[in-house]
Design an enzyme around this catalytic site. Structure first.
Site, PDB file in Angstrom:
ATOM      1  CB  SER A 173      49.426  27.326  41.920  1.00 33.37           C
ATOM      2  OG  SER A 173      48.925  25.654  42.008  1.00 33.37           O
ATOM      3  NE  ARG A 174      44.995  32.318  46.949  1.00 36.82           N
ATOM      4  CZ  ARG A 174      43.294  32.681  47.014  1.00 36.82           C
ATOM      5  NH1 ARG A 174      42.875  31.650  46.568  1.00 36.82           N
ATOM      6  NH2 ARG A 174      43.492  34.143  46.819  1.00 36.82           N
TER       7      ARG A 174
END
Length: 195
Positions: A173-174
């Site tokens: 999810s970065r």
């Protein structure tokens, strides 16, 4: 929360050693960013040839564009990116030439063809034709036939002496994990950054 080592050089050497067995391409490849005297940046790929307690070492022709920029503005940034592992090491700091003894020692380990190439190339200068380079290689091969190739005076190493080292690890999810080491006297101050 993960506890990070207090010495970023130890961590960088450990990561490099691990990645040399897991990355599909050369794990020592890194981007070197420099700027000329007016501040105009340029970047290129070079090979990391050592990490010691003073910094990160690479070698080049002292007549190259990168060397001219480093002589005019002795600061640089490095980025070592390991795509498969989703990791980066980012380094920023001043740059100094390594000693002649260090350059000699590394040059002696290079394949003979690379040693000949160092003599033959006027790195970054205009080349009228590929044939001219091949002819220069033949001339250098003949000059050193049957004997060791010495390091040319115009070729040697630089060390980036870090003021800042960031270890970047990709996460889902970065929400990447970023830890920065800031030079603080003889030691390092460590902080974690938002992704």
């Amino acid at each position: 929360m993960t506890t990070e080592p207090t010495d970023p050089f130890v961590l960088a050497r450990e990561l490099l050693e691990q990645r040399q067995t897991t990355e599909p391409t050369d794990a020592t490849a890194m981007t070197l960013a420099t700027a000329d005297a007016s501040g105009r940046p340029s970047a290129r790929m070079v090979l990391l040839k050592g990490i010691d307690d003073r910094g990160f070492v690479f070698f080049t022709n002292y007549g190259s564009r990168k060397a001219a920029e480093l002589e005019a503005n002795p600061f640089a940034a490095l980025c070592i990116h390991w795509a498969k592992a989703a990791e980066q090491i980012r380094v920023e700091g001043r740059v100094e030439r390594v000693t002649e003894a260090e350059s000699d020692a590394y040059f002696a380990t290079r394949p003979r063809g690379s040693q000949i190439g160092a003599w033959a190339s006027r790195q970054s200068a205009p080349l009228p034709s590929r044939e001219q380079l091949i002819e220069r290689v033949r001339e250098i091969e003949a000059r050193f036939e049957g004997r060791p190739v010495p390091r040319p005076e115009f070729w040697g190493g630089y060390r980036v002496v870090p003021e800042r080292i960031e270890i970047w690890r990709g996460q889902e999810s970065r929400l990447h994990d970023r830890v920065v080491y800031h030079r603080d006297g003889d030691g390092w101050r460590v902080e974690r950054l938002y992704p």
